[in-house]
Design a protein around this motif. Structure first.
Motif, PDB file in Angstrom:
ATOM      1  N   ARG A  99       0.859  -1.181   0.000  1.00  0.00           N
ATOM      2  CA  ARG A  99       0.000   0.000   0.000  1.00  0.00           C
ATOM      3  C   ARG A  99       0.891   1.224   0.000  1.00  0.00           C
ATOM      4  NH1 ARG A  99      -4.992   0.223   4.237  1.00  0.00           N
ATOM      5  NH2 ARG A  99      -4.802   2.482   4.098  1.00  0.00           N
ATOM      6  N   LYS A 102       1.146   3.226   3.105  1.00  0.00           N
ATOM      7  CA  LYS A 102       1.555   2.563   4.360  1.00  0.00           C
ATOM      8  C   LYS A 102       2.939   1.939   4.202  1.00  0.00           C
ATOM      9  CE  LYS A 102      -2.587   2.569   6.632  1.00  0.00           C
ATOM     10  NZ  LYS A 102      -2.932   3.270   7.801  1.00  0.00           N
ATOM     11  N   ARG A 184     -12.610  -7.203   3.110  1.00  0.00           N
ATOM     12  CA  ARG A 184     -11.825  -6.265   2.300  1.00  0.00           C
ATOM     13  C   ARG A 184     -10.589  -6.988   1.800  1.00  0.00           C
ATOM     14  NH1 ARG A 184     -12.112  -0.677   6.007  1.00  0.00           N
ATOM     15  NH2 ARG A 184     -14.376  -0.764   6.230  1.00  0.00           N
ATOM     16  N   GLU A 186      -7.558  -6.610   1.462  1.00  0.00           N
ATOM     17  CA  GLU A 186      -6.449  -5.744   1.874  1.00  0.00           C
ATOM     18  C   GLU A 186      -5.165  -6.121   1.129  1.00  0.00           C
ATOM     19  OE1 GLU A 186      -6.613  -3.247   3.969  1.00  0.00           O
ATOM     20  OE2 GLU A 186      -8.367  -3.581   5.269  1.00  0.00           O
ATOM     21  N   ARG A 195      -5.259  -6.504  11.105  1.00  0.00           N
ATOM     22  CA  ARG A 195      -5.764  -6.233   9.749  1.00  0.00           C
ATOM     23  C   ARG A 195      -5.884  -7.557   9.007  1.00  0.00           C
ATOM     24  NH1 ARG A 195      -6.141  -1.714   7.217  1.00  0.00           N
ATOM     25  NH2 ARG A 195      -4.561  -0.641   8.432  1.00  0.00           N
ATOM     26  N   THR A 196      -7.115  -7.945   8.730  1.00  0.00           N
ATOM     27  CA  THR A 196      -7.361  -9.206   8.029  1.00  0.00           C
ATOM     28  C   THR A 196      -8.312  -8.924   6.867  1.00  0.00           C
ATOM     29  OG1 THR A 196      -9.106  -9.596   9.644  1.00  0.00           O
ATOM     30  CG2 THR A 196      -7.031 -10.701  10.040  1.00  0.00           C
ATOM     31  N   PHE A 199     -13.364  -9.776   8.654  1.00  0.00           N
ATOM     32  CA  PHE A 199     -13.349  -9.309  10.041  1.00  0.00           C
ATOM     33  C   PHE A 199     -14.757  -8.893  10.446  1.00  0.00           C
ATOM     34  CE2 PHE A 199     -13.591  -4.868   8.699  1.00  0.00           C
ATOM     35  CZ  PHE A 199     -13.067  -4.943   7.412  1.00  0.00           C
ATOM     36  N   GLN A 201     -17.299  -6.158  12.222  1.00  0.00           N
ATOM     37  CA  GLN A 201     -17.435  -4.753  12.584  1.00  0.00           C
ATOM     38  C   GLN A 201     -18.595  -4.565  13.551  1.00  0.00           C
ATOM     39  OE1 GLN A 201     -17.642  -2.882   8.608  1.00  0.00           O
ATOM     40  NE2 GLN A 201     -15.779  -1.817   9.232  1.00  0.00           N
ATOM     41  N   LEU A 269      -8.379   2.088  16.228  1.00  0.00           N
ATOM     42  CA  LEU A 269      -9.209   1.060  16.843  1.00  0.00           C
ATOM     43  C   LEU A 269     -10.635   1.222  16.325  1.00  0.00           C
ATOM     44  CD1 LEU A 269      -8.733  -1.004  19.073  1.00  0.00           C
ATOM     45  CD2 LEU A 269      -9.117   0.803  20.746  1.00  0.00           C
ATOM     46  N   GLU A 270     -11.019   2.460  16.198  1.00  0.00           N
ATOM     47  CA  GLU A 270     -12.401   2.792  15.829  1.00  0.00           C
ATOM     48  C   GLU A 270     -12.408   4.176  15.190  1.00  0.00           C
ATOM     49  OE1 GLU A 270     -15.210   2.212  18.982  1.00  0.00           O
ATOM     50  OE2 GLU A 270     -16.654   3.603  18.143  1.00  0.00           O
ATOM     51  N   GLY A 271     -13.319   4.370  14.240  1.00  0.00           N
ATOM     52  CA  GLY A 271     -13.446   5.691  13.625  1.00  0.00           C
ATOM     53  C   GLY A 271     -14.809   6.280  13.974  1.00  0.00           C
ATOM     54  N   ALA A 310     -17.696   3.555  14.188  1.00  0.00           N
ATOM     55  CA  ALA A 310     -17.467   2.262  13.510  1.00  0.00           C
ATOM     56  C   ALA A 310     -16.254   1.590  14.129  1.00  0.00           C
ATOM     57  CB  ALA A 310     -17.236   2.481  12.019  1.00  0.00           C
ATOM     58  N   ALA A 311     -16.517   0.480  14.818  1.00  0.00           N
ATOM     59  CA  ALA A 311     -15.427  -0.207  15.517  1.00  0.00           C
ATOM     60  C   ALA A 311     -15.171  -1.572  14.891  1.00  0.00           C
ATOM     61  CB  ALA A 311     -15.788  -0.377  16.987  1.00  0.00           C
ATOM     62  N   GLY A 312     -13.979  -2.073  15.055  1.00  0.00           N
ATOM     63  CA  GLY A 312     -13.641  -3.419  14.590  1.00  0.00           C
ATOM     64  C   GLY A 312     -13.623  -4.340  15.792  1.00  0.00           C
ATOM     65  N   ARG A 315     -10.139  -6.064  16.093  1.00  0.00           N
ATOM     66  CA  ARG A 315      -9.135  -5.099  16.557  1.00  0.00           C
ATOM     67  C   ARG A 315      -9.313  -4.779  18.019  1.00  0.00           C
ATOM     68  NH1 ARG A 315      -7.832  -0.494  12.098  1.00  0.00           N
ATOM     69  NH2 ARG A 315      -7.342  -2.103  10.575  1.00  0.00           N
TER      70      ARG A 315
HETATM   71  P1  ATP Z   1      -7.691   1.313   8.218  1.00  0.00           P
HETATM   72  O1  ATP Z   1      -7.290   2.761   7.998  1.00  0.00           O
HETATM   73  O2  ATP Z   1      -6.984   0.656   9.393  1.00  0.00           O
HETATM   74  O3  ATP Z   1      -7.690   0.481   6.980  1.00  0.00           O
HETATM   75  P2  ATP Z   1     -10.380   2.179   7.970  1.00  0.00           P
HETATM   76  O4  ATP Z   1     -10.276   3.632   8.369  1.00  0.00           O
HETATM   77  O5  ATP Z   1     -10.467   1.815   6.545  1.00  0.00           O
HETATM   78  O6  ATP Z   1      -9.219   1.343   8.685  1.00  0.00           O
HETATM   79  P3  ATP Z   1     -13.126   1.923   8.696  1.00  0.00           P
HETATM   80  O7  ATP Z   1     -13.596   1.804   7.314  1.00  0.00           O
HETATM   81  O8  ATP Z   1     -13.337   3.215   9.425  1.00  0.00           O
HETATM   82  O9  ATP Z   1     -11.584   1.530   8.767  1.00  0.00           O
HETATM   83  O10 ATP Z   1     -13.694   0.706   9.531  1.00  0.00           O
HETATM   84  C1  ATP Z   1     -14.074   0.812  10.883  1.00  0.00           C
HETATM   85  C2  ATP Z   1     -13.286  -0.147  11.752  1.00  0.00           C
HETATM   86  O11 ATP Z   1     -13.305  -1.472  11.217  1.00  0.00           O
HETATM   87  C3  ATP Z   1     -11.805   0.182  11.883  1.00  0.00           C
HETATM   88  O12 ATP Z   1     -11.583   1.183  12.858  1.00  0.00           O
HETATM   89  C4  ATP Z   1     -11.232  -1.145  12.309  1.00  0.00           C
HETATM   90  O13 ATP Z   1     -11.395  -1.355  13.708  1.00  0.00           O
HETATM   91  C5  ATP Z   1     -12.105  -2.137  11.565  1.00  0.00           C
HETATM   92  N1  ATP Z   1     -11.403  -2.605  10.360  1.00  0.00           N
HETATM   93  C6  ATP Z   1     -11.338  -1.991   9.164  1.00  0.00           C
HETATM   94  N2  ATP Z   1     -10.605  -2.716   8.289  1.00  0.00           N
HETATM   95  C7  ATP Z   1     -10.196  -3.827   8.978  1.00  0.00           C
HETATM   96  C8  ATP Z   1      -9.414  -4.970   8.632  1.00  0.00           C
HETATM   97  N3  ATP Z   1      -8.924  -5.135   7.410  1.00  0.00           N
HETATM   98  N4  ATP Z   1      -9.187  -5.901   9.580  1.00  0.00           N
HETATM   99  C9  ATP Z   1      -9.704  -5.775  10.829  1.00  0.00           C
HETATM  100  N5  ATP Z   1     -10.445  -4.720  11.210  1.00  0.00           N
HETATM  101  C10 ATP Z   1     -10.699  -3.760  10.303  1.00  0.00           C
END
Ligand code: ATP
Length: 447
Positions: A99, A102, A184, A186, A195-196, A199, A201, A269-271, A310-312, A315
């Motif tokens: 990425r 990243k 996703r 990824e 990050r998987t 997952f 949400q 962790l969460e947005g 939005a939390a994972g 995570r």
């Molecule tokens: P990142 O920047 O880490 O890719 P994101 O900003 O794309 O995350 P959101 O779309 O806001 O993530 O998703 C909300 C939450 O879902 C994230 O805060 C995270 O906890 C979880 N999440 C998102 N992508 C993943 C993933 N690939 N694996 C595990 N948890 C995830």
């Protein structure tokens, strides 16, 4: 240090049955994990705590469980087909794919001590790579049958806005909460379950009158941060990070990440996003349906604004595990303890007969059976009592109940607290209340 802690945690998770590598007997599959007997309990407890705080303890949020496969138009309307992309670069030398935003977190495939590009390999220009998993509905693999696995649970909430609002008879401000799998593709998954590609949400869309969005944005930022603290996370390892204007999605007027200090650094962790009326307006436009709210009192039609925490789940589970992992020196030995909040601990009480004779196993089984009605319990009679305590410390079981010679005389057991190792004699008849009170009063670093 960081690698050390992560590798110790990964090995504990495997040894004790928290998390296993998926398809391990076939050599594993990249960044897929299976939750074992303890992991599944921990994750359920995380989800239950979230659902309780978001849905059951409030009168302004209701739940939903929408489908993973939605109409493809959902993803057109939401902008995912066009915009849900990450910038991808290839290394011409090692053929690694990374990425572009990243690169600091990534490692060269040939020289893991270096970042991509630092090894002398040339990186291609970034190209946009869509993260949605495609599949086909029905037996024919043709464009018309293309569908996607949802990359977030939120859209199923927006498409059901009117259904839920009308059936639950809610008026803004109100929210719809959902827990479920998202997918996703990824480019660089990693850091264990952080990050998987698959997952869970825990998302909630909170619909508010447009003029009130700022108030609710502030409210949800603090409520969500407090949720982690209430479940035992060290407040010093949590921070709020506001997105800069150039980080915001074009429809968003504010976004904050709750970040946790993982062993590999501060990470999301969460947005908490303020999404304006973008999603409902887009779905109204694409579907041709009216998604406005009609306020009977003011006789006003409007499209609500949305605040989204939005939390994972995976995570959050990792953060709870990392934060709980403790090593202490006790009598010249290293004691590994998972100091999980008792609400999250997979097993609340282990029942241990001191020896395998004199009726102690039978008594211990009877006590376990009674307590099982209310708490998750385990029974362990193998090995010296000290070793059994250590085993339960590593699992994170808050209480060990030992049945000994005195039990048959006075119907009491020794209760040992995981964090302090303090022991107390408790009457069998009082056990249930005693354990419930101890759990309710648990405080990080105290009990
Ligand atoms: P990142 O920047 O880490 O890719 P994101 O900003 O794309 O995350 P959101 O779309 O806001 O993530 O998703 C909300 C939450 O879902 C994230 O805060 C995270 O906890 C979880 N999440 C998102 N992508 C993943 C993933 N690939 N694996 C595990 N948890 C995830």
């Amino acid at each position: 240090m960081a690698d050390d802690l992560m590798s110790k945690l990964v090995s504990l998770c495997k040894r004790r049955g928290y998390v296993f590598q998926a398809s391990e007997i076939y050599g594993g599959i990249g960044s897929s994990w299976d939750f074992g007997p303890l992991g599944v309990e921990l994750k359920r407890n995380v989800k239950d705590a979230w659902w309780r705080a978001m849905v059951h303890e409030r009168d302004d949020i209701v739940g939903l469980d929408s489908a993973i496969i939605q109409h493809p138009k959902v993803w057109e309307a939401s902008g995912h087909i066009e915009n849900f992309t990450d910038p991808l670069v290839d290394c011409k030398k090692c053929k690694g794919r990374f990425r572009a935003d990243k690169l600091d977190d990534a490692r060269c495939l040939e020289k893991p001590s270096k970042k991509p590009g630092e090894c002398g390999g040339e990186l291609t220009e970034p190209r946009r790579f869509n993260l949605m998993f495609k599949t086909f509905l029905g037996p024919v693999e043709e464009t018309a049958a293309t569908a996607y696995l949802r990359p977030e649970t939120a859209q199923g909430i927006f498409t059901n806005f009117v259904n839920v609002q009308q059936s639950a008879r809610k008026r803004p401000p109100f929210g719809i909460a959902q827990i479920g799998k998202s997918f996703r593709n990824e480019i660089t998954p990693g850091n264990f379950i952080f990050r998987t590609r698959e997952f869970e949400q825990m998302e909630m869309e909170f619909f508010v009158p447009p003029a009130d969005w700022e108030k609710w944005y502030g409210e949800w930022r603090s409520l969500r941060q407090q949720w982690y603290i209430d479940l035992g996370i060290d407040p010093a390892k949590l921070r709020l990070r506001d997105h800069a204007a150039d980080e915001l999605a074009h429809y968003s007027n504010g976004c904050t990440d709750i970040e946790f200090l993982f062993p590999f650094g501060w990470s999301e962790l969460e947005g908490i996003a303020s999404r304006t009326d973008f999603d409902l307006k887009r779905h109204a436009q694409w579907s041709g349906k009216d998604l406005q709210y009609f306020d009977e009192q003011t006789k006003e039609h409007y499209v609500p604004y949305v605040i989204e925490p939005a939390a994972g789940c995976d995570r959050a589970t990792l953060a709870f595990l990392v934060d709980a992992y403790t090593e202490e020196q006790v009598e010249g030995e290293t004691r590994v303890v998972m100091k999980l909040h008792p609400r999250l601990a997979p097993v609340k009480a282990a029942i241990l007969p001191l020896v395998k004779k004199d009726g102690m196993p039978e008594r211990a089984h009877a006590i376990e059976k009674a307590l099982r009605q209310r708490f998750t319990t385990s029974y362990d009679e193998a090995g010296a009592i000290g070793r059994r305590y250590r085993r339960n410390d590593e699992v994170g079981t808050p209480f060990c109940l030992t049945v000994d010679g005195q039990t048959k005389d006075d119907q009491s057991v020794t209760v040992r607290a995981r964090d302090t190792m303090r022991q107390e004699r408790v009457a069998e008849a009082q056990l249930e209340n005693y354990l419930a009170a101890q759990m309710a009063n648990w405080k990080r670093g105290v009990s």
